[in-house]
Design an enzyme around this catalytic site. Sequence first.
Site, PDB file in Angstrom:
ATOM      1  N   ASP A  31     -39.201 -12.472  35.138  1.00 36.79           N
ATOM      2  CA  ASP A  31     -39.087 -12.225  36.569  1.00 36.79           C
ATOM      3  C   ASP A  31     -38.827 -10.728  36.790  1.00 36.79           C
ATOM      4  O   ASP A  31     -37.874 -10.184  36.225  1.00 36.79           O
ATOM      5  CB  ASP A  31     -37.907 -13.067  37.086  1.00 36.79           C
ATOM      6  CG  ASP A  31     -37.725 -12.946  38.594  1.00 36.79           C
ATOM      7  OD1 ASP A  31     -38.371 -12.070  39.195  1.00 36.79           O
ATOM      8  OD2 ASP A  31     -36.914 -13.718  39.138  1.00 36.79           O
ATOM      9  N   GLU A  83     -29.421  11.838  19.837  1.00 36.83           N
ATOM     10  CA  GLU A  83     -29.381  10.791  18.813  1.00 36.83           C
ATOM     11  C   GLU A  83     -30.807  10.460  18.376  1.00 36.83           C
ATOM     12  O   GLU A  83     -31.067   9.414  17.823  1.00 36.83           O
ATOM     13  CB  GLU A  83     -28.593   9.564  19.262  1.00 36.83           C
ATOM     14  CG  GLU A  83     -28.805   9.115  20.671  1.00 36.83           C
ATOM     15  CD  GLU A  83     -27.836   7.998  21.075  1.00 36.83           C
ATOM     16  OE1 GLU A  83     -27.699   7.033  20.316  1.00 36.83           O
ATOM     17  OE2 GLU A  83     -27.254   8.089  22.156  1.00 36.83           O
ATOM     18  N   CYS A 120     -24.291   8.441  22.708  1.00 35.57           N
ATOM     19  CA  CYS A 120     -24.557   9.025  24.027  1.00 35.57           C
ATOM     20  C   CYS A 120     -23.453   9.962  24.505  1.00 35.57           C
ATOM     21  O   CYS A 120     -23.636  10.655  25.506  1.00 35.57           O
ATOM     22  CB  CYS A 120     -24.756   7.924  25.065  1.00 35.57           C
ATOM     23  SG  CYS A 120     -26.068   6.789  24.629  1.00 35.57           S
ATOM     24  N   THR A 163     -34.694  -1.016  28.418  1.00 35.76           N
ATOM     25  CA  THR A 163     -33.852   0.082  28.933  1.00 35.76           C
ATOM     26  C   THR A 163     -34.212   1.424  28.297  1.00 35.76           C
ATOM     27  O   THR A 163     -33.364   2.285  28.148  1.00 35.76           O
ATOM     28  CB  THR A 163     -32.351  -0.218  28.678  1.00 35.76           C
ATOM     29  OG1 THR A 163     -32.142  -0.326  27.262  1.00 35.76           O
ATOM     30  CG2 THR A 163     -31.905  -1.500  29.332  1.00 35.76           C
ATOM     31  N   SER A 211     -22.406  -4.366  22.888  1.00 39.65           N
ATOM     32  CA  SER A 211     -22.290  -2.966  23.313  1.00 39.65           C
ATOM     33  C   SER A 211     -21.764  -2.885  24.752  1.00 39.65           C
ATOM     34  O   SER A 211     -21.036  -1.969  25.105  1.00 39.65           O
ATOM     35  CB  SER A 211     -23.626  -2.224  23.167  1.00 39.65           C
ATOM     36  OG  SER A 211     -24.526  -2.617  24.168  1.00 39.65           O
ATOM     37  N   HIS A 244     -21.551   7.152  32.322  1.00 37.31           N
ATOM     38  CA  HIS A 244     -22.708   6.994  31.441  1.00 37.31           C
ATOM     39  C   HIS A 244     -23.503   5.772  31.915  1.00 37.31           C
ATOM     40  O   HIS A 244     -22.934   4.702  32.114  1.00 37.31           O
ATOM     41  CB  HIS A 244     -22.231   6.798  29.996  1.00 37.31           C
ATOM     42  CG  HIS A 244     -23.332   6.356  29.079  1.00 37.31           C
ATOM     43  ND1 HIS A 244     -24.510   7.050  28.973  1.00 37.31           N
ATOM     44  CD2 HIS A 244     -23.451   5.279  28.259  1.00 37.31           C
ATOM     45  CE1 HIS A 244     -25.304   6.424  28.118  1.00 37.31           C
ATOM     46  NE2 HIS A 244     -24.688   5.358  27.669  1.00 37.31           N
ATOM     47  N   LYS A 253     -20.794  -3.165  36.240  1.00 35.24           N
ATOM     48  CA  LYS A 253     -19.680  -3.866  35.570  1.00 35.24           C
ATOM     49  C   LYS A 253     -18.491  -2.927  35.382  1.00 35.24           C
ATOM     50  O   LYS A 253     -17.341  -3.295  35.613  1.00 35.24           O
ATOM     51  CB  LYS A 253     -20.126  -4.368  34.191  1.00 35.24           C
ATOM     52  CG  LYS A 253     -21.169  -5.468  34.220  1.00 35.24           C
ATOM     53  CD  LYS A 253     -21.504  -5.871  32.781  1.00 35.24           C
ATOM     54  CE  LYS A 253     -22.864  -6.502  32.638  1.00 35.24           C
ATOM     55  NZ  LYS A 253     -23.020  -7.837  33.138  1.00 35.24           N
ATOM     56  N   ASN A 328     -32.790   4.961  30.277  1.00 31.20           N
ATOM     57  CA  ASN A 328     -31.683   5.540  29.507  1.00 31.20           C
ATOM     58  C   ASN A 328     -32.122   6.847  28.840  1.00 31.20           C
ATOM     59  O   ASN A 328     -33.119   6.859  28.122  1.00 31.20           O
ATOM     60  CB  ASN A 328     -31.247   4.531  28.428  1.00 31.20           C
ATOM     61  CG  ASN A 328     -29.913   4.902  27.803  1.00 31.20           C
ATOM     62  OD1 ASN A 328     -29.327   5.944  28.130  1.00 31.20           O
ATOM     63  ND2 ASN A 328     -29.431   4.055  26.922  1.00 31.20           N
ATOM     64  N   SER A 364     -21.859   4.745  21.825  1.00 33.52           N
ATOM     65  CA  SER A 364     -21.648   3.580  20.966  1.00 33.52           C
ATOM     66  C   SER A 364     -21.069   4.024  19.644  1.00 33.52           C
ATOM     67  O   SER A 364     -21.249   5.154  19.218  1.00 33.52           O
ATOM     68  CB  SER A 364     -22.976   2.867  20.724  1.00 33.52           C
ATOM     69  OG  SER A 364     -23.390   2.233  21.899  1.00 33.52           O
TER      70      SER A 364
HETATM   71  N1  COA Z   1     -32.778 -11.820  38.979  1.00 35.47           N
HETATM   72  C1  COA Z   1     -31.624 -11.130  39.009  1.00 35.47           C
HETATM   73  N2  COA Z   1     -30.884 -10.829  37.886  1.00 35.47           N
HETATM   74  C2  COA Z   1     -31.366 -11.248  36.706  1.00 35.47           C
HETATM   75  C3  COA Z   1     -32.556 -11.988  36.596  1.00 35.47           C
HETATM   76  C4  COA Z   1     -33.275 -12.281  37.806  1.00 35.47           C
HETATM   77  N3  COA Z   1     -34.423 -12.974  37.796  1.00 35.47           N
HETATM   78  N4  COA Z   1     -32.764 -12.289  35.295  1.00 35.47           N
HETATM   79  C5  COA Z   1     -31.730 -11.734  34.589  1.00 35.47           C
HETATM   80  N5  COA Z   1     -30.887 -11.112  35.443  1.00 35.47           N
HETATM   81  C6  COA Z   1     -29.657 -10.373  35.116  1.00 35.47           C
HETATM   82  C7  COA Z   1     -28.779 -11.092  34.102  1.00 35.47           C
HETATM   83  O1  COA Z   1     -27.923 -12.032  34.712  1.00 35.47           O
HETATM   84  C8  COA Z   1     -28.022  -9.919  33.509  1.00 35.47           C
HETATM   85  O2  COA Z   1     -26.991  -9.508  34.377  1.00 35.47           O
HETATM   86  P1  COA Z   1     -25.454  -9.790  34.036  1.00 35.47           P
HETATM   87  O3  COA Z   1     -25.199  -9.150  32.700  1.00 35.47           O
HETATM   88  O4  COA Z   1     -24.700  -9.139  35.129  1.00 35.47           O
HETATM   89  O5  COA Z   1     -25.317 -11.276  33.968  1.00 35.47           O
HETATM   90  C9  COA Z   1     -29.072  -8.798  33.512  1.00 35.47           C
HETATM   91  O6  COA Z   1     -30.053  -9.183  34.466  1.00 35.47           O
HETATM   92  C10 COA Z   1     -29.750  -8.591  32.161  1.00 35.47           C
HETATM   93  O7  COA Z   1     -30.265  -9.834  31.737  1.00 35.47           O
HETATM   94  P2  COA Z   1     -30.089 -10.337  30.245  1.00 35.47           P
HETATM   95  O8  COA Z   1     -30.684 -11.673  30.124  1.00 35.47           O
HETATM   96  O9  COA Z   1     -28.668 -10.154  29.818  1.00 35.47           O
HETATM   97  O10 COA Z   1     -31.002  -9.244  29.509  1.00 35.47           O
HETATM   98  P3  COA Z   1     -31.300  -9.046  27.987  1.00 35.47           P
HETATM   99  O11 COA Z   1     -30.926 -10.220  27.160  1.00 35.47           O
HETATM  100  O12 COA Z   1     -32.711  -8.611  27.965  1.00 35.47           O
HETATM  101  O13 COA Z   1     -30.322  -7.850  27.521  1.00 35.47           O
HETATM  102  C11 COA Z   1     -29.283  -5.713  27.421  1.00 35.47           C
HETATM  103  C12 COA Z   1     -29.886  -6.794  28.343  1.00 35.47           C
HETATM  104  C13 COA Z   1     -28.687  -4.620  28.295  1.00 35.47           C
HETATM  105  C14 COA Z   1     -28.184  -6.319  26.557  1.00 35.47           C
HETATM  106  C15 COA Z   1     -30.422  -5.153  26.548  1.00 35.47           C
HETATM  107  O14 COA Z   1     -31.364  -4.530  27.366  1.00 35.47           O
HETATM  108  C16 COA Z   1     -29.974  -4.159  25.502  1.00 35.47           C
HETATM  109  O15 COA Z   1     -29.656  -4.557  24.389  1.00 35.47           O
HETATM  110  N6  COA Z   1     -29.981  -2.828  25.835  1.00 35.47           N
HETATM  111  C17 COA Z   1     -29.629  -1.789  24.877  1.00 35.47           C
HETATM  112  C18 COA Z   1     -28.133  -1.630  24.673  1.00 35.47           C
HETATM  113  C19 COA Z   1     -27.438  -1.001  25.798  1.00 35.47           C
HETATM  114  O16 COA Z   1     -28.033  -0.302  26.604  1.00 35.47           O
HETATM  115  N7  COA Z   1     -26.139  -1.223  25.865  1.00 35.47           N
HETATM  116  C20 COA Z   1     -25.301  -0.680  26.915  1.00 35.47           C
HETATM  117  C21 COA Z   1     -24.071  -0.031  26.438  1.00 35.47           C
HETATM  118  S1  COA Z   1     -24.321   1.631  25.857  1.00 35.47           S
END
Ligand code: COA
Length: 445
Positions: A31, A83, A120, A163, A211, A244, A253, A328, A364
């Site tokens: 979606d 990085e 980062c 991302t 993370s 960040h 969050k 990012n 991280s």
């Molecule tokens: N409509 C609205 N929101 C939606 C949605 C939809 N149709 N589908 C999913 N979402 C929301 C989820 O609820 C989630 O939000 P929440 O965490 O507030 O619940 C968000 O979108 C991401 O969805 P999720 O299923 O968790 O995504 P993912 O499994 O693909 O992983 C990360 C997301 C960020 C963990 C992943 O992109 C990642 O590993 N990124 C690299 C690491 C990183 O950047 N870490 C951050 C710290 S430095």
Amino acid sequence: MTAVGIDAIEIWTGNLKLDLPGTFAPEKGEDPEKYTKGLGLNASSFPDSYEDIVTMGANAAHRLMDRKGLEPNDIGRIDVATESAFDNSKPVSTYVAGCLEQVYDGDFHHANKGERKFACIAGTQSLDDAYNWIRAGRNRGRGALVIATDTALYARGDAGEATQGAGAVAMYIAEDPDLVELSAEQGYGSADETDFLKPNQQFPSVDGKRSVQVYLARMREALEDYETAAGDVHPDDFAFAPFHTPFPGMVRKAALLAYRHVIRDTTIEDELADEIGRQPRPEGFDTDDDYRDALREYMDALKDTEQYREWYAETIDPTLSISREVGNWYTGSVHVARASVLKAALEEGRDLAGETLLVGSYGSGAQAEIHAETVRDGWEDEIEALNVDDQLADRYDMSWEDYEEVHDVHNHEMDVDVEEFTAPESEFVFDGWGRMGERKYRYVE
Ligand code: COA
């Protein structure tokens, strides 16, 4: 004491764009709102085939030096935070200096050059190094060039692929700065964590969900540490809080957690008590689980209060506008958040001089840092000079097939040749390999 801080900033985006809801989501069968609403992202920036961390960093630095009328001998340090380095010995700053020496008469032979690594947060650590160097009186009237540059690419199919991003931020750190003064007070939250790492590999090993938790835990620790140095923080103390931003949803969050922390024991907590009760305190619960459940309930309720929504819309949301369009940029990302919010304030006609920013950086592995910045009188001219909107609008919008090719071009394990999608103009470009495996660059008029 003379003020020390960021005198000027320039942003350089990768020249390509990946539309996340329009191009990426349909291919993944997802979606589009997962990107726009969940992660808070519309697009990622990508490097064209002739771009890399050196070209983006040197291009940002060149724009900055030209605009500020700086010559190489005005610069006593060049620190690159990244990085995405491709060499374990020769620092990226030497390549950047080599590029800049192609277009300036002078050279950087008397500048101390280095490379900073801590995921980062390294860009902010380089700011610290520059600040300390100037405060120690070792700068001889010169300033420091700090460049945060990354190609934040993940392996195809990794959850982090959503991302990605690529770009550079160049900053000039000097006495009596035009943009912001850095506070001497700072707070750290640092622990040995395994949430994101690249053990001699190009693409990261990431535990994405972990993370997110580590980011929040370390950021809270850093805020508590900052308060021991600077005193308790109240929401009225700062105009904006650039954090960040690996993706805007992460900051959403962090902001809720930070707000709960800074309103504790204030009149804001008292005012909200009728509507959602007071914040749970650990001493009021028999078990840790009960306390955590109560906290979760409080946070859910806090998120929906008018006070929080207003504070978020005014203080946090404007820090995310560039990030939404670029993804990012790792080391550059908190510096993009600062630029976003100053740009938003300028567009609103807000007089920010003398106001405070609370800046939260994270890397991280893991470490968070919090410090304050005071906006200086010259900020409007500095932000007015940014051409980031034009750069973003000029990016080439990749199809899915283009994206697959571009990802392969930048994959160090693959040897593919792809025609460039954009025509470089007034910028440094990658120009092939030298006899010892070094990368070569040239300036295209
Ligand atoms: N409509 C609205 N929101 C939606 C949605 C939809 N149709 N589908 C999913 N979402 C929301 C989820 O609820 C989630 O939000 P929440 O965490 O507030 O619940 C968000 O979108 C991401 O969805 P999720 O299923 O968790 O995504 P993912 O499994 O693909 O992983 C990360 C997301 C960020 C963990 C992943 O992109 C990642 O590993 N990124 C690299 C690491 C990183 O950047 N870490 C951050 C710290 S430095």
